[in-house]
Write a protein that holds these residues in place. Sequence first.
Motif, PDB file in Angstrom:
ATOM      1  N   PHE A 101       0.989  -1.257   0.103  1.00 46.64           N
ATOM      2  CA  PHE A 101      -0.135   0.392   0.487  1.00 46.64           C
ATOM      3  C   PHE A 101       1.046   1.324  -0.246  1.00 46.64           C
ATOM      4  O   PHE A 101       1.626   1.344   1.091  1.00 46.64           O
ATOM      5  N   LEU A 116      -4.899   6.902   5.035  1.00 41.36           N
ATOM      6  CA  LEU A 116      -5.088   5.275   5.256  1.00 41.36           C
ATOM      7  C   LEU A 116      -5.117   4.800   6.832  1.00 41.36           C
ATOM      8  O   LEU A 116      -3.917   4.776   6.836  1.00 41.36           O
ATOM      9  N   THR A 117      -5.571   4.097   7.302  1.00 44.22           N
ATOM     10  CA  THR A 117      -5.708   3.438   8.451  1.00 44.22           C
ATOM     11  C   THR A 117      -5.469   2.306   7.596  1.00 44.22           C
ATOM     12  O   THR A 117      -6.551   1.449   7.869  1.00 44.22           O
ATOM     13  N   ILE A 118      -4.705   1.073   7.785  1.00 43.23           N
ATOM     14  CA  ILE A 118      -4.611   0.209   7.940  1.00 43.23           C
ATOM     15  C   ILE A 118      -4.736  -0.561   9.040  1.00 43.23           C
ATOM     16  O   ILE A 118      -3.921  -0.991  10.275  1.00 43.23           O
ATOM     17  N   GLN A 119      -5.768  -1.534   9.235  1.00 43.90           N
ATOM     18  CA  GLN A 119      -6.336  -2.087  10.636  1.00 43.90           C
ATOM     19  C   GLN A 119      -5.584  -3.528  10.874  1.00 43.90           C
ATOM     20  O   GLN A 119      -5.877  -4.409   9.845  1.00 43.90           O
ATOM     21  N   ASP A 139      -3.028  -0.410  14.198  1.00 49.02           N
ATOM     22  CA  ASP A 139      -3.245   0.298  13.436  1.00 49.02           C
ATOM     23  C   ASP A 139      -1.702   1.347  12.974  1.00 49.02           C
ATOM     24  O   ASP A 139      -0.858   1.167  13.612  1.00 49.02           O
ATOM     25  N   VAL A 171       1.472  -5.474   4.450  1.00 48.51           N
ATOM     26  CA  VAL A 171       1.607  -6.304   4.739  1.00 48.51           C
ATOM     27  C   VAL A 171       1.660  -7.480   4.545  1.00 48.51           C
ATOM     28  O   VAL A 171       2.081  -7.903   3.664  1.00 48.51           O
ATOM     29  N   HIS A 176      -6.543  -7.903   7.621  1.00 40.48           N
ATOM     30  CA  HIS A 176      -6.267  -6.503   8.153  1.00 40.48           C
ATOM     31  C   HIS A 176      -7.532  -6.282   7.271  1.00 40.48           C
ATOM     32  O   HIS A 176      -8.239  -7.061   6.450  1.00 40.48           O
ATOM     33  N   CYS A 177      -7.661  -5.209   7.864  1.00 37.21           N
ATOM     34  CA  CYS A 177      -8.639  -4.494   6.947  1.00 37.21           C
ATOM     35  C   CYS A 177      -8.502  -2.269   7.271  1.00 37.21           C
ATOM     36  O   CYS A 177      -8.173  -1.820   8.249  1.00 37.21           O
ATOM     37  N   PRO A 178      -8.686  -2.378   5.732  1.00 38.10           N
ATOM     38  CA  PRO A 178      -8.660  -1.115   5.223  1.00 38.10           C
ATOM     39  C   PRO A 178      -9.297   0.162   6.139  1.00 38.10           C
ATOM     40  O   PRO A 178     -10.663  -0.217   5.696  1.00 38.10           O
ATOM     41  N   LYS A 211       5.992   0.943   9.175  1.00 38.75           N
ATOM     42  CA  LYS A 211       5.181   2.291   7.672  1.00 38.75           C
ATOM     43  C   LYS A 211       6.367   2.981   7.196  1.00 38.75           C
ATOM     44  O   LYS A 211       7.638   3.114   8.251  1.00 38.75           O
TER      45      LYS A 211
END
Lengths: 119, 119
Positions: free
Chosen positions: A52, A59-62, A67, A78, A84-86, B4
């Motif tokens: 990403f 953007l938050t990548i959970q 996070d 990732v 994961h859940c963006p 990141k």
Amino acid sequence: MEEKVNLAEKFELLGEPYSPGIVGYVNDYKLQIVKVKGEFVWHRHDDTDDFFLVLKGRLTIQLRDRDVVLDAGELFVVPKGVEHCPRADEETHVLLIEPRGTRNTGDTESPLMAAEVEI
Amino acid sequence: MEEKVNLAEKFELLGEPYSPGIVGYVNDYKLQIVKVKGEFVWHRHDDTDDFFLVLKGRLTIQLRDRDVVLDAGELFVVPKGVEHCPRADEETHVLLIEPRGTRNTGDTESPLMAAEVEI
């Protein structure tokens, strides 16, 4: 690739959030752009890492334990197999790189599952 | 990838132009950043395509039959086997993606050949 790709111009061709478009290939990897707004769906890719790069927005990548928050000019990979859940509060523009055939929703069945579309 | 990557911060760690640094991996591909200024060397990669995304400045990818000029936010993939020679008049920041082990000067012996260095 015959012509260069201007990413901002390509984003104008995209429709709804979470409907990605393929703008090119590197060997057997697809270069995809996607608008993100709202929450995606929890999923994982058992066979591949997931790249990403945020071009605009936030953007938050959970992940299950934390996070990762990406602003423009920041990237995160990732690792394969990691759930994961963006999500994004404002419309956010993202470049994705993953092998051709990788399903956007990974192991998860969801109405958000998208076909591979070249734009 | 644990953390990141902020690309602008990573560019501050780079030395001279054409001395790339690896900031991460996607499967067996390396994510490299490089400062470009002046002319590189004509070369080709017989085994892989070559991804260029300009983050700052202007990159000219010279091909044998034409130039591809990339400004910030523009990308180009040089197909495998195609001779190319990057150059930039001003210092330009570029993200490169290619398989691990890909030599920066391809088939060409040159003092500009660089080791794979993680930053």
